[in-house]
Design a protein around this motif. Structure first.
Motif, PDB file in Angstrom:
ATOM      1  N   PHE A 107      -3.377   9.812  -3.649  1.00 22.28           N
ATOM      2  CA  PHE A 107      -4.001   8.524  -3.953  1.00 22.28           C
ATOM      3  C   PHE A 107      -3.415   7.475  -3.017  1.00 22.28           C
ATOM      4  O   PHE A 107      -2.200   7.408  -2.867  1.00 22.28           O
ATOM      5  CB  PHE A 107      -3.677   8.060  -5.385  1.00 22.28           C
ATOM      6  N   THR A 108      -4.266   6.654  -2.434  1.00 24.88           N
ATOM      7  CA  THR A 108      -3.785   5.459  -1.756  1.00 24.88           C
ATOM      8  C   THR A 108      -3.917   4.345  -2.787  1.00 24.88           C
ATOM      9  O   THR A 108      -4.987   4.147  -3.357  1.00 24.88           O
ATOM     10  CB  THR A 108      -4.609   5.142  -0.506  1.00 24.88           C
ATOM     11  N   VAL A 109      -2.810   3.672  -3.060  1.00 25.20           N
ATOM     12  CA  VAL A 109      -2.777   2.691  -4.148  1.00 25.20           C
ATOM     13  C   VAL A 109      -2.258   1.351  -3.621  1.00 25.20           C
ATOM     14  O   VAL A 109      -1.249   1.297  -2.912  1.00 25.20           O
ATOM     15  CB  VAL A 109      -1.861   3.175  -5.305  1.00 25.20           C
ATOM     16  N   SER A 110      -2.968   0.277  -3.968  1.00 24.31           N
ATOM     17  CA  SER A 110      -2.528  -1.076  -3.657  1.00 24.31           C
ATOM     18  C   SER A 110      -1.841  -1.619  -4.914  1.00 24.31           C
ATOM     19  O   SER A 110      -2.452  -1.679  -5.980  1.00 24.31           O
ATOM     20  CB  SER A 110      -3.751  -1.922  -3.290  1.00 24.31           C
ATOM     21  N   ILE A 111      -0.555  -1.969  -4.782  1.00 22.03           N
ATOM     22  CA  ILE A 111       0.249  -2.382  -5.939  1.00 22.03           C
ATOM     23  C   ILE A 111       0.808  -3.786  -5.700  1.00 22.03           C
ATOM     24  O   ILE A 111       1.323  -4.080  -4.609  1.00 22.03           O
ATOM     25  CB  ILE A 111       1.427  -1.406  -6.174  1.00 22.03           C
ATOM     26  N   HIS A 112       0.695  -4.652  -6.712  1.00 27.52           N
ATOM     27  CA  HIS A 112       1.290  -5.987  -6.601  1.00 27.52           C
ATOM     28  C   HIS A 112       2.787  -5.827  -6.360  1.00 27.52           C
ATOM     29  O   HIS A 112       3.467  -5.112  -7.103  1.00 27.52           O
ATOM     30  CB  HIS A 112       1.067  -6.789  -7.881  1.00 27.52           C
ATOM     31  N   ARG A 113       3.305  -6.514  -5.334  1.00 31.94           N
ATOM     32  CA  ARG A 113       4.721  -6.345  -4.970  1.00 31.94           C
ATOM     33  C   ARG A 113       5.701  -6.559  -6.139  1.00 31.94           C
ATOM     34  O   ARG A 113       6.651  -5.801  -6.265  1.00 31.94           O
ATOM     35  CB  ARG A 113       5.082  -7.265  -3.804  1.00 31.94           C
ATOM     36  N   GLN A 173      -8.881   8.302  -2.471  1.00 35.35           N
ATOM     37  CA  GLN A 173      -8.408   9.555  -3.046  1.00 35.35           C
ATOM     38  C   GLN A 173      -8.778  10.692  -2.107  1.00 35.35           C
ATOM     39  O   GLN A 173      -9.891  10.732  -1.590  1.00 35.35           O
ATOM     40  CB  GLN A 173      -9.078   9.819  -4.409  1.00 35.35           C
ATOM     41  N   ASN A 174      -7.844  11.610  -1.888  1.00 32.01           N
ATOM     42  CA  ASN A 174      -8.100  12.806  -1.075  1.00 32.01           C
ATOM     43  C   ASN A 174      -7.568  14.000  -1.839  1.00 32.01           C
ATOM     44  O   ASN A 174      -6.461  13.943  -2.397  1.00 32.01           O
ATOM     45  CB  ASN A 174      -7.395  12.706   0.283  1.00 32.01           C
ATOM     46  N   TYR A 175      -8.350  15.063  -1.846  1.00 34.75           N
ATOM     47  CA  TYR A 175      -7.919  16.268  -2.555  1.00 34.75           C
ATOM     48  C   TYR A 175      -7.573  17.359  -1.560  1.00 34.75           C
ATOM     49  O   TYR A 175      -8.186  17.477  -0.503  1.00 34.75           O
ATOM     50  CB  TYR A 175      -9.011  16.727  -3.530  1.00 34.75           C
ATOM     51  N   THR A 176      -6.540  18.138  -1.911  1.00 31.26           N
ATOM     52  CA  THR A 176      -6.077  19.239  -1.067  1.00 31.26           C
ATOM     53  C   THR A 176      -6.161  20.521  -1.889  1.00 31.26           C
ATOM     54  O   THR A 176      -6.564  20.493  -3.055  1.00 31.26           O
ATOM     55  CB  THR A 176      -4.620  19.009  -0.637  1.00 31.26           C
ATOM     56  N   GLU A 235       0.869  -1.191   0.000  1.00 34.56           N
ATOM     57  CA  GLU A 235       0.000   0.000   0.000  1.00 34.56           C
ATOM     58  C   GLU A 235       0.895   1.226   0.000  1.00 34.56           C
ATOM     59  O   GLU A 235       1.773   1.360   0.857  1.00 34.56           O
ATOM     60  CB  GLU A 235      -0.861  -0.043   1.262  1.00 34.56           C
ATOM     61  N   VAL A 236       0.713   2.112  -0.966  1.00 38.20           N
ATOM     62  CA  VAL A 236       1.514   3.334  -1.034  1.00 38.20           C
ATOM     63  C   VAL A 236       0.586   4.539  -1.180  1.00 38.20           C
ATOM     64  O   VAL A 236      -0.530   4.423  -1.678  1.00 38.20           O
ATOM     65  CB  VAL A 236       2.524   3.318  -2.213  1.00 38.20           C
ATOM     66  N   THR A 237       1.088   5.695  -0.743  1.00 37.59           N
ATOM     67  CA  THR A 237       0.362   6.947  -0.938  1.00 37.59           C
ATOM     68  C   THR A 237       1.176   7.804  -1.889  1.00 37.59           C
ATOM     69  O   THR A 237       2.369   8.030  -1.663  1.00 37.59           O
ATOM     70  CB  THR A 237       0.141   7.677   0.403  1.00 37.59           C
ATOM     71  N   ILE A 238       0.530   8.234  -2.967  1.00 37.61           N
ATOM     72  CA  ILE A 238       1.185   9.074  -3.972  1.00 37.61           C
ATOM     73  C   ILE A 238       0.515  10.445  -3.918  1.00 37.61           C
ATOM     74  O   ILE A 238      -0.693  10.564  -4.117  1.00 37.61           O
ATOM     75  CB  ILE A 238       1.044   8.465  -5.380  1.00 37.61           C
TER      76      ILE A 238
END
Length: 198
Positions: free
Chosen positions: A168-174, A159-162, A131-134
């Protein structure tokens, strides 16, 4: 090592064996608590036996629920393991029909009903994810979102907007993590901030 799979949805299978009715119900679970809840939800209090097994990673449990030891829960667990499944719970309910099946007959009945149910179930591969936040500015936001949405190995989970852009919180295959993060860095010329919790 073979890729492990879990079930895409709850599946069931029935068998009548020498006047006893057997019903197997299998489903995906992601924790011991979820497995216990699944077993409680799919056990039938009117039945003679509700035998079950579950596996979540290295953790597993099984129960013969009054059948002779080793004739029900263990064969159900072997059906799960024999099909390279993980994060799965199976309940096999028996309504006794008056004919004793013997130990071998019980093992075949419970294991066979569970295996038939699992064979019929739709399966999905279990792939370890990170899980990463971009975080990026408005200038890069739409492009990053579109590229991530087009990747089979990435899934935007939040997703959160500022005032200046979004995160974006993204789930990525390792196995694809490094390449995906490099792509984001290239797209934004290094302006995106990437953070990995834990």
């Amino acid at each position: 090592m073979a890729t492990l799979h879990t079930l895409a949805a709850v599946e069931s299978a029935r068998q009548d064996i020498r006047k006893s009715r057997f019903l197997a119900i299998a489903g995906p679970v992601d924790s011991e608590a979820a497995a216990k809840a699944f077993i409680a939800a799919h056990s039938d209090a009117s039945a003679n036996h509700n035998c079950w097994a579950w596996r979540v990673g290295p953790a597993y449990r099984f129960s013969d629920d009054g059948e002779p030891g080793g004739t029900a829960g263990k064969p159900i667990l072997q059906a799960i393991d024999g099909q390279s499944l993980d994060r799965v719970a199976v309940v096999v309910t028996r309504w006794f029909g008056g004919v004793l099946l013997g130990s071998g007959g019980l093992i075949r009945a419970y294991g066979g009903t569970a295996a038939a149910c699992l064979r019929a179930a739709a399966k999905i591969p279990l792939i370890e994810t990170a899980e990463v936040t971009i975080t990026c500015g408005f200038a890069d936001l739409a492009l990053v979102e579109a590229r991530l949405a087009g990747l089979p190995a990435a899934r935007i989970t939040a997703q959160n907007y500022t005032a200046t852009g979004g995160a974006f919180t993204v789930s990525i295959h390792r196995p694809e993590l490094e390449a995906t993060l490099a792509m984001v860095a290239d797209l934004t010329s290094g302006r995106a901030t990437i953070s990995m919790p834990r």
